[in-house]
Design an enzyme around this catalytic site. Structure first.
Site, PDB file in Angstrom:
ATOM      1  CG  LEU A 100      -2.001  -1.029   1.352  1.00 12.25           C
ATOM      2  CD1 LEU A 100      -2.761  -0.858   2.662  1.00 12.25           C
ATOM      3  CD2 LEU A 100      -2.947  -0.970   0.182  1.00 12.25           C
ATOM      4  CG  ASP A 101       0.457   4.112  -3.004  1.00 12.10           C
ATOM      5  OD1 ASP A 101       1.283   3.267  -3.396  1.00 12.10           O
ATOM      6  OD2 ASP A 101      -0.433   4.592  -3.736  1.00 12.10           O
ATOM      7  CB  ALA A 102       3.676   6.590   2.188  1.00 18.11           C
TER       8      ALA A 102
END
Length: 229
Positions: A100-102
Site C-alpha cells: 500500500l502507498d504511504a
C-alpha cells in the site's frame, strides 16, 4: 531436523551461536545434554535451551491496519516500514504480501510463507482486493460498467482486469480489483477524470480487516483465515 537448525528456527540465535550453546552443554533433548550439532531432533522430543522449552516457530500470518506515513518495504529514507510496528520473534523472516502507498491505510498482510504470499500477489490468482475510496469529484452509475469493462491506464498496454465498483454516495465508493499495478486504484480514477482523496483497503480475498483493529495495530490470522487464501 538437525539440532543446530532446530535451535536457529526456534530462537534468534545464529548457527554459530547455536553451536556455541551446544558446546557449553546448554541444550538438552528429552532431559539429556546433547552437544552434537548434527543430532537429529524427532517430532516428539522436548528440546530445552538453558532450561527453557523451545520449539520451531513455523510460518506466521499477520493482519495489520496500516497507518499513514508508513511503507510496505524494509528500507526507506522518509517513512518507517510497517514491520517496525511489529514486536515479534524472528521478524527478519517476515515480508509484506502486497503493498500500500504511504498515504493509504488499511489491511496489510504480513507473512513468512512465500507460497502463501504468491497466492495473494500474483495477478494470475485473481485474489480480490477491496478498497474504500473517497473521491474529489462526484460520480454516477455510468462508471460501474466502465470499470467492469477494464480501463486503459497511462503507459500500460491493454486494459485493467474487470473491477467491481460499488457506489455508496457520489464521492464514496468501494472498488474491488484483482491486480496490483503501481498506484492502480488512483490511476484508474485519474483515467476517468477524478482524483482519489483517501484510500483504505478493507479486504484481501476473504480476509476482512477487523473493524476494532486500530491504525498501527496487528494480530495473527486464525488458521481458518490463513487457509482461506
Amino acid at each position: 531436523m538437525r539440532l543446530d537448525k532446530f535451535i536457529c528456527e526456534s530462537t534468534e540465535l545464529t548457527r554459530s551461536l547455536a553451536k556455541k550453546a551446544l558446546h557449553r552443554g546448554d541444550v538438552t533433548c528429552d532431559g539429556v545434554v546433547v552437544k552434537d550439532s548434527g543430532f537429529k531432533v524427532l517430532p516428539q522430543m522436548a528440546v530445552h535451551l538453558e532450561g527453557t522449552l523451545i520449539s520451531v516457530i513455523g510460518e506466521r500470518y499477520i493482519m495489520m491496519n496500516k497507518p499513514v506515513d508508513t511503507i510496505c518495504s524494509t528500507i526507506d529514507e522518509e517513512y518507517p516500514s510497517v514491520l517496525s510496528l511489529i514486536d515479534i520473534e524472528k521478524i527478519n523472516t517476515l515480508h509484506i504480501a502486497g503493498r500500500l502507498d504511504a498515504d493509504t491505510t488499511g489491511l496489510v498482510l504480513i507473512t513468512s510463507d512465500g507460497q502463501w504470499s504468491h497466492k495473494i500477489t500474483s495477478p494470475k490468482k485473481d485474489c480480490g482486493k477491496r478498497y474504500l475510496v473517497e473521491l474529489a469529484n462526484p460520480i454516477d452509475d455510468s462508471l460501474i460498467q466502465v470499470f467492469a469493462d477494464g480501463i486503459e491506464l497511462r503507459n500500460e498496454d491493454g486494459l485493467t482486469k474487470p473491477a467491481l465498483l460499488d457506489i455508496i454516495d457520489p464521492t464514496h465508493v468501494r472498488l474491488t480489483i484483482s491486480e496490483g499495478k503501481y498506484h492502480q486504484v488512483k490511476r484508474m480514477f485519474a483515467a476517468v477524470g477524478n482524483h482519489v482523496v483517501n484510500l483504505h483497503r478493507e479486504a484481501v480475498g476473504s480476509i476482512e480487516l477487523d473493524s476494532d483493529l486500530a491504525l498501527g495495530e496487528w494480530r495473527l490470522l486464525t488458521d481458518v483465515e490463513a487457509k482461506s487464501v
